[in-house]
Design an enzyme around this catalytic site. Structure first.
Site, short mmCIF file in Angstrom:
data_model
loop_
_atom_site.label_atom_id
_atom_site.label_comp_id
_atom_site.label_asym_id
_atom_site.label_seq_id
_atom_site.Cartn_x
_atom_site.Cartn_y
_atom_site.Cartn_z
N ARG A 1 0.82 -1.20 0.00
CA ARG A 1 0.00 0.00 0.00
C ARG A 1 0.86 1.26 0.00
O ARG A 1 0.40 2.34 -0.38
CB ARG A 1 -0.93 -0.02 1.22
N VAL B 1 -9.51 0.66 -4.80
CA VAL B 1 -8.77 -0.57 -4.55
C VAL B 1 -7.82 -0.42 -3.36
O VAL B 1 -7.55 0.68 -2.89
CB VAL B 1 -7.99 -1.00 -5.80
N GLU B 2 -7.32 -1.56 -2.88
CA GLU B 2 -6.40 -1.65 -1.74
C GLU B 2 -6.97 -0.96 -0.50
O GLU B 2 -6.27 -0.27 0.24
CB GLU B 2 -5.02 -1.08 -2.09
N GLY B 3 -8.25 -1.17 -0.27
CA GLY B 3 -8.92 -0.53 0.86
C GLY B 3 -9.63 0.72 0.40
O GLY B 3 -8.99 1.72 0.11
#
Length: 822
Positions: free
Chosen positions: A378, A500-502
């Site tokens: 991240r 995306v990615e949280g």
């Protein structure tokens, strides 16, 4: 005065002691000395005795353990245990997985700036710089984003082959396994540059070097797994993907319904113990072309084949694409940014235990593995992509705004456009500093749980705002898609980065402050661990030490917050030079205020705080902006305090401080315990809010900076692909800027003469002929104006198509077939 003096001395000594965080015994000694001094100065004896008794009533119980432990600490331990928010296993693992870096200093209320300055300056290794100048530059030249996004809906075969041969998928793989062995900073710089030509390309390269099989194997893989898979991942023989998200478990990854049952099965001609998997995944990047699939699932052992535990927990495995039962190949179509992304399905897919990442020993440890690696991934791919797009957008939009004219004036000279240019430049500066800081933290070996969420959320949010302003300035140039449009696809891709990615809403409201309040706080996690100790005596003594350290910490932050607010943060020790010292003082102020507000919120709300998502989000905004401002100041120091960068730094810093005060204001005005909110307001804003958004004067300086060649502009553009080639219309526009500026005086002279003349020529070429004949311009100046016209046409022109070109190939085939049948 003689009556008030002892109490005034008591107050001043206590405030000074709290401000400087001296030990309790030092405060007691200083108080006694001050009260004796008051007597010597003629203070009222009765008042002095009363003040002394009051001080003793505070000091003696706290300084004598025989009194403090049973009568103060023990009851408070019982109260604390009741209000302590229950931590789920998911939350516990997340807290234990991360490390604390500079963000811990920001939560301390008294940042030690030497900790920040002692961090090494982020610098690329020679091999990383050579890769950027060689293969990365070359693949950027090869990339035609229109062909990728509209014609192929994929990278071209030539680009796929090139990135595999040149080990773009193996940047994080160590050299001993055939990879490039780049640092996180090197990885960041590569993704940043690729993002300036194509988000499809940057995503394709970024994901295998982020959370995925390679990263997981490096940390947890068995020797056999590393020896076999890492060389194949490095040279592109294996294309990886990782399946985590499904229809029923997006951000709540721990609730994944995908499962694996331990059983016996066939593998490579032998009967072995393994896992029979059933899964349904979606949104998986590179899945349609992946040859090696990483998979997260919940593992069960109902027959006790590998132990006594039935529900083993979340586990990670590797599935070759050709494993019987795996369904993969179909694609999602993400918002006209068609990177390879699609679903993965499987029912009763058997794999042996040797395919579990790390082997049987790591069964059930998948969530811990993911959380640790998510902090790394991240920190890199999305912040780097946002940085590349924002920096690229800033310099190219500046050039376009100088070249494009309306009403005889460059559009960048209009104040409305200047406002947008200022936002673009200031936010690009902030994004660049933040993304580099996050990558540098990983390079230093940290697992930056909190900084990674700050970087992901704020880089992508600011990049979305930058892209919107870029589109507004370009106008029709930005909305007409085609090979000449370099802005539209980036704007379309931004919602993907937000999601995306949280998802960003969740990241802001749950994660930044939710993790930071416990992980970064100097006392809370220690208190929680002390309260959980099994030995009663050890629990009491450990809790006592941390509790009263916390109490002193809270008093100190209340005093520091009020003092900095009362003085406007103009007094106090701070680093920096004459220009930046005021900035450091402001950050000292807001650090103390954050610590005070966080402590108050945790004390009064306890376990309910994690459900107060708006409050958590606003306090997270304060922490985030403190971190962003620190990253910008660190960058400014690392680059030798360049004077020409000061407008960019000043705009971004004032923007950050304004956001801090806005977040504090919203948090306090909506604080659920109203009397406490009034008290906090008096301590944090004794004179009310004072921070303002960046001024128009500062915005004018940034707009001018972006529209003229200069060192600050060049530094901002570092790491972007601006080579003026056939596939890079933005690079061509940027290259025109010096020539356009040189031609402007000639253009003004010519247009003024033309306006005041009575010639009848209407087309540009004939007007130039008249200008030469009349002596307004020379023959060389005519060539200069012709070149200016050509550059302007290239900069402002847009694409048009035959109607049939815009229809899908499937539609054209169906139409052809129907006509043929008729």
């Amino acid at each position: 005065m003689s009556i008030a003096l002892p109490f005034l001395a008591l107050l001043v000594v206590g405030a000074v002691a709290a401000y400087h965080r001296v030990r309790l015994v030092v405060w007691a000694a200083a108080t006694l000395t001050a009260l004796i001094g008051c007597l010597m100065l003629g203070a009222n004896i009765t008042a002095t005795i009363v003040a002394t008794i009051f001080a003793a009533l505070v000091a003696v119980p706290l300084l004598v353990p025989q009194i403090r432990l049973p009568f103060i600490t023990q009851p408070l331990l019982g109260f604390y245990t009741k209000i302590l928010p229950p931590l789920s296993e998911t939350e516990r693992v997340a807290l234990e997985a991360g490390t604390v870096g500079w963000e811990g200093q920001l939560f301390s209320g008294k940042p030690d700036w030497d900790v920040l300055f002692d961090q090494p300056r982020p610098e690329l290794r020679p091999d990383e710089q050579a890769f950027l100048d060689g293969p990365v530059e070359e693949v950027c030249r090869m990339t035609n984003d229109w062909q990728i996004t509209h014609v192929n809906a994929d990278l071209t075969p030539e680009i796929w082959d090139y990135i595999k041969r040149n080990k773009f998928f193996g940047m994080i793989v160590p050299k001993e396994y055939g990879g490039l062995g780049f640092t996180a900073l090197g990885n960041h710089k590569v993704i940043q540059k690729l993002a300036t030509v194509s988000t499809v390309l940057s995503s394709t390269v970024g994901v295998p070097n982020s959370l995925g099989p390679a990263e997981l194997l490096l940390h947890y893989g068995s020797k056999e797994q590393k020896d076999y898979y890492l060389p194949r991942l490095a040279d592109g023989r294996e294309v990886p993907c990782f399946g985590l998200t499904g229809p029923w478990a997006g951000s709540d990854a721990t609730s994944i319904p995908d499962f694996g049952i331990v059983t016996m099965g066939e593998w490579s001609g032998a009967r072995v113990v393994g896992v029979k998997l059933t899964f349904d995944k979606r949104y998986i990047t590179l899945a349609p072309v992946a040859t090696l699939i990483g998979l997260a699932f919940r593992m069960y052992d109902p027959d006790g084949l590998i132990g006594d535990k039935r529900d083993i927990g979340i586990t990670l495995a590797l599935l070759p694409r050709d494993t019987p039962g795996v369904e993969v190949g179909r694609r999602h179509f993400p918002l006209n940014s068609p990177f390879q992304n699609g679903p993965i399905h499987g029912k009763e897919v058997f794999i042996p235990l040797s395919q579990l990442i790390g082997g049987e020993a790591f069964a059930g440890k998948g969530w811990q593995m993911l959380v640790e690696c998510l902090s790394i991934g991240r920190s890199i791919t999305l912040p780097s992509t946002a940085s590349g797009g924002a920096k690229f957008g800033a310099v190219v939009t500046g050039a376009y705004a100088r070249i494009r004219k309306q009403f005889g004036l460059s559009v960048g000279r209009f104040e409305g456009v200047e406002e947008a240019l200022a936002r673009i430049g200031g936010k690009a500066y902030a994004i660049s500093a933040l993304s580099e800081a996050a990558a540098a933290a990983v390079t230093r070996g940290e697992l930056p749980a909190v900084p990674s969420t700050i970087a992901k959320y704020h880089c992508t949010e600011m990049a979305r705002e930058v892209a919107t302003d870029v589109m507004d300035i370009h106008g029709g140039k930005g909305i007409i898609l085609g090979p000449k449009n370099y802005a539209g696809r980036n704007w379309q891709a931004l919602p993907i980065m937000i999601t995306v990615e949280g998802a960003n809403i969740m990241t802001r409201s749950l994660m930044i402050f939710g993790q930071g309040a416990i992980l970064c706080h100097p006392w809370v996690l220690k208190e929680m661990k002390a309260a959980g100790l099994s030995d009663p005596e050890e629990r009491l003594t450990e809790f006592d030490a941390n509790l009263f350290g916390h109490v002193g910490f809270a008093f100190s932050n209340a005093v520091r917050s009020w003092w900095y607010g009362f003085t406007g943060a103009r007094i106090g020790k701070a680093p920096g030079d004459k220009y930046t010292r005021r900035y450091y003082r402001k950050l000292n102020r807001y650090s103390a205020a954050l610590a005070l507000a966080a402590d108050t919120s945790m004390l009064l709300l306890g376990g309910k705080l994690k459900f107060k998502e708006s409050l958590s989000g606003r306090l997270g905004d304060v922490l985030s902006q403190l971190y962003i401002a620190s990253a910008m100041l660190k960058r400014y120091e690392d680059q030798g305090r360049p004077v020409s960068d000061q407008p960019l730094l000043a705009w971004a810093f004032h923007d950050a401080v304004n956001k801090i005060e806005t977040a504090f204001s919203a948090a306090l005005r909506n604080f659920p315990v109203r009397p406490v909110s009034y008290l906090l307001w008096a301590l944090i804003f004794p004179w009310g809010r004072r921070a303002q958004a960046p001024s128009d004067r500062l915005g004018h300086k940034i707009a001018s900076l972006l529209m003229s060649p200069n060192e600050a502009r060049d530094r901002l553009a570092t790491g972007t692909f601006l080579t003026p080639c056939a596939n890079n219309p933005a690079g061509r526009i940027n290259s025109y800027l010096p020539k356009v500026i040189l031609a402007e005086p000639v253009e003004r002279k010519f247009l003024k003469a033309l306006k005041n003349s009575d010639i009848e020529a209407l087309d540009f070429a004939s007007q130039l002929d008249e200008g030469v004949r009349e002596g307004w311009i020379t023959a060389d100046e005519r060539k200069q104006l012709e070149e200016l016209r050509e550059m302007t046409i290239d900069a402002i022109s847009v694409d048009d198509f035959d109607a049939d070109e815009l229809r899908s190939a499937g539609y054209r085939r169906e139409n052809y077939d129907s006509r043929a049948a008729a």
